[in-house]
Structure formats: structure tokens, C-alpha cells
Enzyme design. Sequence first.
Site, PDB file in Angstrom:
ATOM      1  N   VAL A 279       0.844  -1.208   0.000  1.00 31.67           N
ATOM      2  CA  VAL A 279       0.000   0.000   0.000  1.00 31.67           C
ATOM      3  C   VAL A 279       0.875   1.253   0.000  1.00 31.67           C
ATOM      4  CG1 VAL A 279      -1.616   1.348   1.407  1.00 31.67           C
ATOM      5  CG2 VAL A 279      -1.960  -1.106   1.094  1.00 31.67           C
ATOM      6  N   ALA A 280       1.952   1.208   0.797  1.00 28.02           N
ATOM      7  CA  ALA A 280       2.808   2.385   0.908  1.00 28.02           C
ATOM      8  C   ALA A 280       3.624   2.594  -0.359  1.00 28.02           C
ATOM      9  CB  ALA A 280       3.740   2.227   2.107  1.00 28.02           C
ATOM     10  N   ILE A 282       3.114   1.486  -3.487  1.00 26.45           N
ATOM     11  CA  ILE A 282       2.447   1.703  -4.777  1.00 26.45           C
ATOM     12  C   ILE A 282       2.043   3.170  -4.886  1.00 26.45           C
ATOM     13  CG2 ILE A 282       0.355   1.198  -6.090  1.00 26.45           C
ATOM     14  CD1 ILE A 282       0.537  -1.648  -4.936  1.00 26.45           C
ATOM     15  N   GLU A 284      -0.157   4.902  -5.995  1.00 24.47           N
ATOM     16  CA  GLU A 284      -1.476   4.949  -6.631  1.00 24.47           C
ATOM     17  C   GLU A 284      -2.024   6.376  -6.685  1.00 24.47           C
ATOM     18  OE1 GLU A 284      -1.009   3.707  -3.583  1.00 24.47           O
ATOM     19  OE2 GLU A 284      -2.223   5.108  -2.419  1.00 24.47           O
ATOM     20  N   ASP A 326      -0.723  37.663 -33.004  1.00 24.47           N
ATOM     21  CA  ASP A 326      -1.327  38.782 -33.716  1.00 24.47           C
ATOM     22  C   ASP A 326      -0.679  40.062 -33.216  1.00 24.47           C
ATOM     23  OD1 ASP A 326      -3.126  37.313 -35.122  1.00 24.47           O
ATOM     24  OD2 ASP A 326      -4.734  37.507 -33.643  1.00 24.47           O
ATOM     25  N   ASP A 629      -8.365  35.579 -33.086  1.00 20.93           N
ATOM     26  CA  ASP A 629      -9.600  36.059 -32.468  1.00 20.93           C
ATOM     27  C   ASP A 629     -10.837  35.831 -33.333  1.00 20.93           C
ATOM     28  OD1 ASP A 629      -8.843  37.899 -34.330  1.00 20.93           O
ATOM     29  OD2 ASP A 629      -8.423  39.507 -32.910  1.00 20.93           O
ATOM     30  N   ASP A 633      -9.837  32.288 -37.863  1.00 19.85           N
ATOM     31  CA  ASP A 633      -8.596  31.906 -37.198  1.00 19.85           C
ATOM     32  C   ASP A 633      -8.687  30.507 -36.593  1.00 19.85           C
ATOM     33  OD1 ASP A 633      -7.344  34.291 -37.719  1.00 19.85           O
ATOM     34  OD2 ASP A 633      -7.998  35.243 -35.858  1.00 19.85           O
ATOM     35  N   ASN A 695       9.558   5.815  -1.736  1.00 23.39           N
ATOM     36  CA  ASN A 695       9.062   4.445  -1.861  1.00 23.39           C
ATOM     37  C   ASN A 695      10.194   3.445  -2.045  1.00 23.39           C
ATOM     38  OD1 ASN A 695       6.606   5.570  -1.646  1.00 23.39           O
ATOM     39  ND2 ASN A 695       5.921   5.138  -3.728  1.00 23.39           N
ATOM     40  N   ASN A 723       3.619   6.471   4.879  1.00 27.71           N
ATOM     41  CA  ASN A 723       2.901   6.675   3.622  1.00 27.71           C
ATOM     42  C   ASN A 723       1.936   7.851   3.727  1.00 27.71           C
ATOM     43  OD1 ASN A 723       2.028   6.009   0.987  1.00 27.71           O
ATOM     44  ND2 ASN A 723       0.223   5.029   1.864  1.00 27.71           N
ATOM     45  N   THR A 726       4.531  11.467   5.869  1.00 28.82           N
ATOM     46  CA  THR A 726       5.746  11.954   5.212  1.00 28.82           C
ATOM     47  C   THR A 726       5.561  12.045   3.701  1.00 28.82           C
ATOM     48  OG1 THR A 726       6.710  10.446   6.784  1.00 28.82           O
ATOM     49  CG2 THR A 726       8.213  11.767   5.474  1.00 28.82           C
ATOM     50  N   ASP A 727       4.880  11.046   3.125  1.00 24.51           N
ATOM     51  CA  ASP A 727       4.714  11.062   1.676  1.00 24.51           C
ATOM     52  C   ASP A 727       3.555  11.953   1.239  1.00 24.51           C
ATOM     53  OD1 ASP A 727       6.671   9.243   1.849  1.00 24.51           O
ATOM     54  OD2 ASP A 727       5.546   7.513   1.133  1.00 24.51           O
TER      55      ASP A 727
HETATM   56  P1  ATP Z   1      -4.419  41.088 -36.285  1.00 26.75           P
HETATM   57  O1  ATP Z   1      -5.371  41.137 -35.121  1.00 26.75           O
HETATM   58  O2  ATP Z   1      -4.313  39.768 -36.952  1.00 26.75           O
HETATM   59  O3  ATP Z   1      -3.121  41.760 -36.023  1.00 26.75           O
HETATM   60  P2  ATP Z   1      -4.973  43.238 -37.902  1.00 26.75           P
HETATM   61  O4  ATP Z   1      -5.837  44.170 -37.149  1.00 26.75           O
HETATM   62  O5  ATP Z   1      -3.537  43.534 -38.004  1.00 26.75           O
HETATM   63  O6  ATP Z   1      -5.199  41.848 -37.393  1.00 26.75           O
HETATM   64  P3  ATP Z   1      -6.959  43.196 -39.904  1.00 26.75           P
HETATM   65  O7  ATP Z   1      -7.938  43.498 -38.847  1.00 26.75           O
HETATM   66  O8  ATP Z   1      -7.168  42.058 -40.800  1.00 26.75           O
HETATM   67  O9  ATP Z   1      -5.518  43.051 -39.357  1.00 26.75           O
HETATM   68  O10 ATP Z   1      -6.779  44.511 -40.772  1.00 26.75           O
HETATM   69  C1  ATP Z   1      -6.063  44.520 -41.954  1.00 26.75           C
HETATM   70  C2  ATP Z   1      -6.238  45.820 -42.658  1.00 26.75           C
HETATM   71  O11 ATP Z   1      -7.608  46.002 -42.955  1.00 26.75           O
HETATM   72  C3  ATP Z   1      -5.819  47.015 -41.831  1.00 26.75           C
HETATM   73  O12 ATP Z   1      -4.476  47.356 -42.068  1.00 26.75           O
HETATM   74  C4  ATP Z   1      -6.752  48.091 -42.358  1.00 26.75           C
HETATM   75  O13 ATP Z   1      -6.177  48.713 -43.505  1.00 26.75           O
HETATM   76  C5  ATP Z   1      -7.981  47.350 -42.783  1.00 26.75           C
HETATM   77  N1  ATP Z   1      -9.024  47.420 -41.760  1.00 26.75           N
HETATM   78  C6  ATP Z   1      -8.933  47.083 -40.484  1.00 26.75           C
HETATM   79  N2  ATP Z   1     -10.102  47.256 -39.838  1.00 26.75           N
HETATM   80  C7  ATP Z   1     -10.966  47.715 -40.759  1.00 26.75           C
HETATM   81  C8  ATP Z   1     -12.353  48.068 -40.731  1.00 26.75           C
HETATM   82  N3  ATP Z   1     -13.081  47.990 -39.640  1.00 26.75           N
HETATM   83  N4  ATP Z   1     -12.905  48.495 -41.873  1.00 26.75           N
HETATM   84  C9  ATP Z   1     -12.191  48.578 -43.004  1.00 26.75           C
HETATM   85  N5  ATP Z   1     -10.907  48.253 -43.084  1.00 26.75           N
HETATM   86  C10 ATP Z   1     -10.275  47.827 -42.001  1.00 26.75           C
END
Ligand code: ATP
Length: 882
Positions: A279-280, A282, A284, A326, A629, A633, A695, A723, A726-727
Site C-alpha cells: 500500500v505504501a 504503490i 497509486e 497577432d 480572435d 482563425d 518508496n 505513507n 511523510t509522503d
Molecule cells: P491582427 O489582429 O491579426 O493583427 P490586424 O488588425 O492587423 O489583425 P486586420 O484586422 O485584418 O488586421 O486589418 C487589416 C487591414 O484592414 C488594416 O491594415 C486596415 O487597412 C484594414 N481594416 C482594419 N479594420 C478595418 C475596418 N473595420 N474596416 C475597413 N478596413 C479595415
Amino acid sequence: MNWYQFNEDQLEQKLGVRRDKGLSSLDVEKRLKKFGANVFADRKKISLWLVFLKQFQDFMVLVLLAATLVSGLLGEYVDAIAIMVIVLINGLIGFFQEQKAEKSLSKLKELSAPLANVLRNGRWDKIPSSEVVVGDIIKITSGDRVSADMRITKSSSLELEESALTGESLPTTKHATAITQDGLEPADQKNMAFMGTLVTRGSGIGIVVATGMKTAMGQIAELLVNTEQQVTPLERKLMELGKILILLALILTAFVVVIGVWQGHPIYNMFLAGVSLAVAAIPEGLPAIVTVALSLGVQRMIRKKAIVRKLSAVETLGSASVICSDKTGTMTENQMTVKQLYIRQRYVYVTGQGYDIKGDFQQSERNVNSEELEEMLLYGALCNHASLYRKKGKWMIDGDPTEGALLVAARKANITIEDTEKFKIIHEIPFDSDRKRMSVVVEDNQSNRFVVTKGAPDILLPRTNYIIDKEGRRPIRAKDQNSIEQAINDMADHALRTIAICIKPLEKSQAIDEIMLEKDLTFVGISGIIDPPRKEVKTAISECQEAGIKTVMITGDHAKTALAIAKQLDLIPEYGKVLEGHQLSKMTEEQLSTVIDDVYVFARVTPEHKLKIVKAFQRNGHVVAMTGDGVNDAPAIKASDIGISMGLSGTDVAKEASALVLLDDNFATIKSAIKEGRNIYENIRKFIRYLLASNVGEILVMLFAMLLGLPLPLIPVQILWVNLVTDGLPAMALGLDQAEGDVMKRSPRHPKEGVFARGLAFKIISRGFMIGIITLIAFMTAYQGDPDHLRYAQTIAFTTLVMAQLIHVFDCRSEKSVFSRNPFQNLYLVGAVISSILLLLMVLYLESLQEVFNTMDLGLRDWIFILALSSIPTVLFGFTKK
Ligand code: ATP
């Protein structure tokens, strides 16, 4: 009538809610009381009694209990009761550990529960989906998981993927008008959004018509309840290893028993001693302690703002060798401010900080204002979903920060919501990271229609045929294009994110065709937006570098903007390369893998490229962490070794695909999580080392004694006590140990590395062997071959074994010398050792316990002898690094 047949007024009336205000807090309270939370009924919980009883189902414990029963029947009451009590306490500890693990896991679930964007008391707010009630007005956008059944009342290119409910994997377009037909299946109810389905495009607003078990999904929820228990690879490995160790312990114990009987010991004594030893010896409890250590570590991570959704990620974190992160919002603040405008071949500078609406437009440091400037700002505010509000005197935005920045810039020119509301939005093509642009069709109060498109300038420029200048709208020339490109580069070199604004007049009679809308555009201007890097990211990147982890920036932004920020963060070395989306598209995964090790910035990428990046790194043997996000993605997040999503800005889809959620969207949190992941793994190695060495020591002392024809050096209750005490406590405390100073200065752990790698097996066997030997020496020295000394010798052996383990536990805190760490740093451990010593003293000196544990008072000389002996294994090996 069905919900999809009602019009909006009927819905309002039936559901007792106002479209513009939502429910009041009082309504919500009443409805929550009446209908309950918006959750599926829990599957039946296992009763606490069963969990408690489960602790005794271990085979060896059952044998021990049976043996105790026999000893009770034979009149050995003291032994029997003592063993029973020890087994019971052991069971209780196991029970509480399991409860703790269970509780922290369910807390985790709560933390990663989805949120819903709800209109209540006239304000939009994010609340846990479980608190949604019938009548709530909910906004859904691309990436959301729908939190209740709703009748859609507003739809802007809204598409839902309903496969969970209907089996149809292609997205369905949803509209907001009532349907007259009767008896429609959910798949045909095109103005309903059902709980659990996914928003793949666009956005919409709906009124909740059913929650919890009353929803379409709730009706089939019984089938969906996820009972799968998470077992991490390490736990699985330990379970397998556990089986081998059990076998080994059993064989050795049987060996001890057979030799003991052969040497003339009574069978009954040997049997009880053997079972106690088994028991001690193993381990487990090992997988259980690992789970507890993992879940305690996970709680520490929560305090550092990282939520682990998959326990296995904790282990993988320690092996991460590349972080693909990102840029926007993770490495930068996501606090966007328009700093510069390019319009009619001029630069206009915008003053002001953050989202504060105070600021001017300047040229050569003089305030300027013009109709064309106002027009451009108005377009930016029209093609926009964000909203501005004031909280405690501070201006804030709701929605996409890029759009928020455009709104603030417009406000600086006194363009307000009243101005934008003069226009009607007829149609919208939403923004996404693939298209990098967004368009709206707008109608003014004279019924003139036009398109406003905003987006990445290099994406919009090829779609532009006209430009507005002094003379009005005219065809764009090569010279115009050159100076626009020059402006884009200038702004990007200054780390500005660029957004071009274009328009296109439309005939009212013209049918809306999404492809045509974004062609033949007229260029208006470019906004340059600053998004400063987060302060803590630079240090985090350099710490990762020291830890052998490469950081890679991934962004949809312009290559020059990305490079400028990467330089500010010291992310890219001299030889580092920037790779752009269009280059990536042309490469195969294999080609990419040959160059990828030199690439530090990926710019103008789309989410699809992320998957290729993950695969190429993995091809080169890397363990990849990937952040994301958006909906698109998710595949890359899933394919990576550690998928990371954003707690604040992330969509439900990204979160569900990820193993780790960053509550603050911050890159520095990834670094903290990796550090914690490495530490948890090291702590697990620490207590495995301690437990197994203990052990080994326990088995060896018994084995050697039997081989030498000596009496039992430890009696069954003593073995069980070791067991338990201490253990038990010190091992748990090791699981809570702080990271060693150099935990982020080592290279990542190789993913294939076993738990016993880096000399752990040797450490366990050598220390265990020494503990066994010195306990035997202590016993023999005290015994001197005289049966009258037996009780004394067993007391000495017992105390030596306990003390040797309690000293050895400090050696287990480091991979290096025992002297490399301050023993008082881990106060849990100090507390655990002191408690164990106090319990030992009770067993040694309390008369009533002396009877039970067959011990006796020890004098000062005995203690000096015991302490000298029991320090030997640690001191001897403590100087060496092995
Ligand atoms: P990540 O979070 O991957 O870094 P990001 O913000 O760098 O993303 P996107 O959001 O895809 O990249 O934006 C890419 C490009 O799209 C930007 O450089 C901008 O020129 C344009 N963009 C960003 N947001 C908008 C929006 N709301 N409307 C129009 N164009 C946009």
C-alpha cells in the site's frame, strides 16, 4: 402561431419588451426566477458518498482492510483500529483532493463560459449567456455562438452555420421579416437564430423567445451532454507508468514476504507487513496529485489572466518554441487614434489623445478646416459600426477600435451621430480580415444613393478609377497613384495603420450587386492611425528570446507598419525577414518551411495563411503557439500545438478552438503562462522524484533486512504512517513550489522528453537507495542482535526513515545542488515538514500512541545519531549536480 410568423410589434407585445430599451433589471429578475437560468439541465451528479467510497476501491487497500479484519478477529485490536484509522484518513485526503480538483475545474468552465451582448435598461452590455432570459434583445456578430433561441429583428448580411442543429454545414442567410407559412422545420425558419449555432458572417439583432431546455437545442441536449473527462498526456503516461510501478512494487513486496517467511518470520506478520508495504510503495495517488498540481497551477495562471481550457496545454506550454502572435491588440494597445490624414495631395495632422474628442486638424502647425476634410471624416463615420460614449468623464468606444478612431476623428470636426443619422444605410458588406475592406450603401434625405468603402489602401487602390480633387471627380492618373503610394509608405514607416476611404455614386434604380459595389471606386483619402505597442511586450519578447522561444508577429496590416512596430519591440533581428501574404500564397508549405526560420514578421496575411504558417513551423520540428480572435482563425488555432484566443476581443468560435484564453488579450500573458507551464511541469517532476525515492527507500530497507535475516525494521502501522504523513503533505507542498530562478533561461523542453529525463531516474534510485541503506544501518546499530532492543531499534529506524525523507524533500526542489535554493522560500513546504515533525513527535512521545505505533521515548544522543545519519543522502548528493 409560431415565433417566426409574428411581426416585430406582435413580438414586442407577446414578449413584454421594448425594442429600443430592452428589459429592465426588475423584469430580468422576475423572469430568471420564473424560467430559471439559460443552461441545459445538469446531468446527474455523483453523490459525495460515492466519491468517498471510491477512494477505497483500490485493490491493495481492500486487501489491507481484509487483513485488518483478520487481525481484529485474532484479537490484535490495536493494530486493527490503527490501520483502519490510517486508511480512513488516507481516504479522506484523497476525497478532498478530488473535490478540490473538481471544484477548480468547474470554476474554469465558468470563467470560459460565453457572453451575450444584451440590451437592458437602454444600454448594451455583455453578460454571461446563462443569465439571458426570454424577451432579452441580443446583438450577434460574426464569430458568436448564439446564446438562446431568438427571432431576428435586424439582419446585416447575417449568416449562420446551423449544423449542430440541422446537420447542414453550409451557412444559411438570415433575414428579419415575418414568414407566413406554417409548420416549418428549424432549417427553414430563416428569421430565427437557434441556441448553439454559429454566426459566420455579418451581424444582427434578435429577441429571445426561448432559453435553456426550452430551446430547440435544449430538446436534444440529452444527446449532447459532454461527459468526456480530460486526461492530459502526462497523466496518461503516469497512469501507464503507475501500472508498471504497481507490478514492480508487488513483485518486490512478494519477495520481501517470501524471504521473511523463509527466514522464519510468522506468516501472519509477514502478510500484514507485506500488504502495508505494498500500500505504501504503490504510488497509486500519483495521477491524482498530478491533477491537483495541474489544477492549482491553472488557478495561478488565472491570477495572471490566462485561462486554460485544455489541461494538456499546461504541459505543452513548457515545450513551446515559437509564439505566433497577432499584432493588433495583443502586441499593441488596440487604442487607436487617427494621427494623420492624406487628402487631395496634402497631409493634415490630427492632434489629441486616445479616444478623447478634443483635437484639431493642422497643416504646418496651423489649424485647418475644409469642406473636403469634413466630407472624408463623415464617410469614415458612415461606414462604421462603432459608437462613442462617455463614462465617468472619459470618452470610450464600443466596437472595433479602428472604426472608433475614425468616429473620434469625425467628432473632432464636430460630426456627430445626428449628422450620420441623416443618412440611411441600405446595404452593407461587412469587414473581415480576408477582404480587408467594408462597404455600405447609403441614401441621403434627397434619395441620392452612394457607396462608401473603407479598407486597406493597397487592396482598394486597384479597385479605384477616379479621384476627387479641386475640379471634382475625375479619372485617376499614374501620378495620383504614385503620390498615394508614397503617402501609404510614409505613414506605414511611422508605424501608422492606414485606411483608405473611397466612394461611388449609385443610381437608385440600380440593383445592388456586391461585386459591382466595390468596383470603379472614387478615391477620397487615407487615414493614418496610431496603435502604440503595449509597454510590457518588449520585455516579454526578450524574456521569451532568453527562454529559447522565437516570437513571430502576424498581422493584416501593411508590411511597413508591421516592421516599424516590430522594430520598436526589438522583435526582429538584423537578418530577420518580413513575408507578405501575397508571397505566402505562392509558396507551398514545404517551400515556406525552408525560409520560415528567418521570418519574424508576416504582414498583410489573411487568417488562411495562419494555418500554413503553423504547419511550416511544425514541419521544422517546432512546438507552435498561435493566437487568433476571428472565426477564420479557428483552423490555425486548432492545428497549432497551443491554440490561444483573446478573452476581450475574441469570438466564441476562436475561444472554443483554443486551449488557452488570454483574459487581457496581452502578449505578455502568454509569456507568464509559458513560465507557469514550465514551472508546473518541473513541480510535477519534483514530487514524482520525492515520492518514488521515498518508496524505493521503504521497500529497500525491508528487503535488505529480510535478506540479512533480521527482524522487521518497520512494523505495518509505521509503514502506513510514513505513507500517510511523510509522503503526503510534503509532496503536495512540492507541487506548490515557486519556479527556479532560471526557469525562463533554459531552452524549451523537448516535446518527446519523458518525465524521467535529465537524470531524474538516477536521482530517484540513488537517493532512494541511500535512504534505504541508512535506515538499515540505523536499525542494525540500535538492534545489535538483541531481541530486547527490537522496539528501540524499530523506533530508531522509523524516525531515521522519516527524517531522511523530510530532509531529502528540500533536495527535490532543484535540478541543481540542494544549496542552490533558499529552503524557506516555499513556506508550504516548511509548514508541511514542521507538521510532519510534530506528528512524528506525538507518535514518539505520547504514551497512548506509543502503544499503537510500537515506539518509545528517544534521548538526545539518539536524536544526534538519527539526524547525522538521515542527512547523509542529501548532503552526499547535495554537492553534486547529478
Ligand atoms: P491582427 O489582429 O491579426 O493583427 P490586424 O488588425 O492587423 O489583425 P486586420 O484586422 O485584418 O488586421 O486589418 C487589416 C487591414 O484592414 C488594416 O491594415 C486596415 O487597412 C484594414 N481594416 C482594419 N479594420 C478595418 C475596418 N473595420 N474596416 C475597413 N478596413 C479595415
